[in-house]
Design an enzyme around this catalytic site. Structure first.
Site, mmCIF file in Angstrom:
data_model
loop_
_atom_site.group_PDB
_atom_site.id
_atom_site.type_symbol
_atom_site.label_atom_id
_atom_site.label_comp_id
_atom_site.label_asym_id
_atom_site.label_seq_id
_atom_site.Cartn_x
_atom_site.Cartn_y
_atom_site.Cartn_z
ATOM 1 N NE ARG A 164 -3.679 -2.426 0.105
ATOM 2 C CZ ARG A 164 -3.347 -3.585 -0.455
ATOM 3 N NH1 ARG A 164 -2.218 -3.703 -1.140
ATOM 4 N NH2 ARG A 164 -4.145 -4.633 -0.359
ATOM 5 C CB SER A 246 -9.797 -2.000 3.419
ATOM 6 O OG SER A 246 -10.437 -3.139 2.887
ATOM 7 C CD GLU A 346 -5.828 -0.105 2.795
ATOM 8 O OE1 GLU A 346 -6.267 0.336 1.703
ATOM 9 O OE2 GLU A 346 -5.781 -1.315 3.060
#
Length: 350
Positions: A164, A246, A346
């Site tokens: 990520r 998410s 995130e």
């Protein structure tokens, strides 16, 4: 280039948070970016790139110049004995790209079906799902330097991909540290899709689908259908319930740390990684702390998947970015106190 003032951003962020952009430019080609640089009033403004708005939390009105990425187009740009190369504009919807590649007979992106957002944002976050990350299918991208107006291309190594993460999330740290946050605007991305395709089936949800259906050797279309079904069962539709997908990264721990957690919580969901580390399911950790279905203010934890924070606000009492972040910090505290693990969000907080 067309400059818009005081633009409501609620339709442009999937969390549905009410905020405004003081100034917004829709970017449909390199010419629009060059026009921004040529405008003496706009050239000096800080900038905020906005794709599908699926990975941001707005905590107030955006004072920076918003560059709304709307570069379109998908095409087969070339092929070799080993790969098909597919190019897509930064404004293309990610799921639409995945569906297009399968319709054309180019497998490889099916595990990442239904990930919200646009193609241009995919390298920034190095998106991934069910055992496949963008870096596994990435070839190169074209971007513009928003200080000089020059176009440049980067390959996978130059993007500095990790979980990520990429160079697009980091500011430059000097000549030895390439960081492109606030500098590069991605316009097009190219993907290398394997002609010698093989399925990626190493996740529990996919293993369950194989067991349920009795299909042991699924093709790419079957995996696509499974992933779509799994995600729709677990994740809320942003058109119905605002969310940013998410909300936390799945943390990685050492085998020793994992063994310690298993000794206390034998049911912890974990996956061995190629580098020897163990990835834990952040949603399981949050659920174990009792957060599933809970609400703080007008922000809540989705009752079907604890990894997802949702907008519980109404037109009269809208959810704010501050409420979302208050809830996120409370969850982080709970997980750290119980497991000694710090969860990282995130989404980008603006």
């Amino acid at each position: 280039m067309f400059l818009e003032k005081n633009v409501p951003l609620q339709p442009y962020n999937t969390f549905g948070i009410a905020a405004k952009a003081q100034a917004l430019v829709r970017v449909r080609s390199e010419a629009d970016l060059l026009a921004v640089l040529a405008d003496p009033q706009l050239a000096t403004l800080p900038r905020q790139v906005l794709g599908g708005g699926s990975n941001i939390v707005l905590t107030g009105d955006v004072k920076a110049l918003v560059l709304k990425m709307e570069v379109s187009g998908i095409r087969l740009s070339g092929e070799t004995d080993k790969h098909w190369f597919v190019e897509a504009g930064a404004g293309v919807d990610w799921h639409a790209l995945v569906a297009w590649t399968l319709d054309k007979g180019y497998p490889g992106l099916e595990n990442m079906a239904l990930i919200p957002g646009t193609v241009g944002a995919s390298p920034v976050q190095n998106i991934g799902a069910y055992g496949v990350e963008l870096q596994d299918r990435f070839d190169s991208l074209d971007a513009m330097d928003m200080f000089t107006g020059e176009m440049f291309s980067l390959n996978a190594a130059q993007c500095g991909f990790s979980y990520r993460d990429s160079v697009f999330k980091h500011a430059s740290g000097g000549p030895e540290a390439l960081g492109l946050a606030g500098r590069a605007v991605i316009l097009r991305v190219r993907f290398a899709l394997p002609k010698r395709w093989k399925p990626e089936l190493g996740y529990l949800d996919l293993e369950r689908k194989m067991a349920e259906t009795g299909i042991r050797t699924p093709d790419a279309r079957q995996i696509f259908d499974w992933v779509v079904a799994i995600r729709r069962a677990k994740l809320p539709d942003p058109q119905v319930i605002g969310n940013a997908g998410s909300f936390f990264k799945n943390p990685s721990v050492s085998p020793e740390q994992c063994a310690d957690i298993i000794a206390r919580d034998p049911k912890v969901v974990h996956y061995p990684m190629p580098d020897g580390s163990i990835k834990l399911a952040a949603g399981w950790l949050i659920d174990a702390c009792g957060w599933k279905g809970k609400t703080v203010g007008h922000a809540g934890v989705y009752e079907k998947q604890a990894l997802v924070l949702v907008n519980r606000g109404t037109d009269e009492h809208p959810c704010t970015g501050g409420e979302v972040m208050t809830l996120a910090k409370a969850i982080q505290t709970s997980v750290y106190e119980r497991f000694g693990i710090r969860l990282e969000p995130e989404p980008v907080v603006i």
